[in-house]
Design a protein around this motif. Structure first.
Motif, PDB file in Angstrom:
ATOM      1  N   SER A  26      17.955  38.207  60.991  1.00  9.71           N
ATOM      2  CA  SER A  26      16.688  37.537  61.219  1.00  9.71           C
ATOM      3  C   SER A  26      16.852  36.456  62.298  1.00  9.71           C
ATOM      4  O   SER A  26      16.029  36.333  63.193  1.00  9.71           O
ATOM      5  N   ARG A  83      21.543  39.710  56.358  1.00  4.89           N
ATOM      6  CA  ARG A  83      20.095  39.744  56.583  1.00  4.89           C
ATOM      7  C   ARG A  83      19.602  38.444  57.213  1.00  4.89           C
ATOM      8  O   ARG A  83      18.755  38.463  58.108  1.00  4.89           O
ATOM      9  N   ARG A 122      17.147  38.063  65.683  1.00  5.09           N
ATOM     10  CA  ARG A 122      15.858  38.571  66.128  1.00  5.09           C
ATOM     11  C   ARG A 122      14.943  37.450  66.604  1.00  5.09           C
ATOM     12  O   ARG A 122      13.931  37.697  67.242  1.00  5.09           O
ATOM     13  N   ASP A 157      13.430  35.400  64.417  1.00  2.00           N
ATOM     14  CA  ASP A 157      12.388  35.205  63.409  1.00  2.00           C
ATOM     15  C   ASP A 157      12.310  33.739  63.030  1.00  2.00           C
ATOM     16  O   ASP A 157      13.344  33.086  62.856  1.00  2.00           O
TER      17      ASP A 157
END
Length: 153
Positions: free
Chosen positions: A146, A142, A149, A151
């Motif tokens: 992230s 996870r 992406r 993030d």
């Protein structure tokens, strides 16, 4: 065997497992006549039950527009349906159809049964260790999803 060799063997085994899982997912998507994004959403609905489109988008890592398109495709395939939430008639939920539940059990039921049979050979302490490892591995995946992406944080 040294700790580093064991770590290498374990990370290699995890990669092999991921590749085997990826192949099963590809074959399942073909059998269901859907694409991999649709399969990911089908999996989320199977694991979590009925979800709003927004919840499905979040759990599948999709935009709202992409999720609407996926839901439309899953409905056309007879695998999902939009239904009113019984507790809040303003909310619309997406849930699997009986056909989807039957087909997913045909595909993944034997895999689950075999896995549970294999897991019964482990002690409770060993199962707790496996759960701990998988939780750490999931957190790692996870975090890096992230990161990929872009993030912040």
């Amino acid at each position: 065997m040294s700790k580093e060799k064991e770590i290498h063997a374990l990370t290699r085994a995890v990669q092999e497992l991921q590749d085997a899982t990826d192949l099963i997912d590809e074959l399942a998507a073909r059998r269901l006549g859907i694409n991999r994004t649709d399969l990911r959403c089908l999996s989320r609905l199977s694991a979590r039950g009925a979800l709003t489109a927004g919840e499905l988008a979040t759990t599948a890592g999709l935009t709202g527009g992409a999720t609407t398109t996926v839901i439309d495709r899953l409905e056309r395939a007879g695998l999902a349906q939009r239904v009113r939430d019984h507790s809040d008639r303003r909310r619309v939920l997406v849930r699997l159809t009986e056909r989807a539940e039957r087909l997913t059990m045909e595909i993944w039921g034997p895999i689950l049964n075999d896995a549970q049979t294999e897991l019964r050979q482990f002690s409770v302490a060993e199962l707790e260790l496996i759960v701990k490892f998988l939780s750490c591995a999931l957190d790692n995946q996870r975090r890096h999803a992230s990161r990929l992406r872009g993030d912040p944080g």
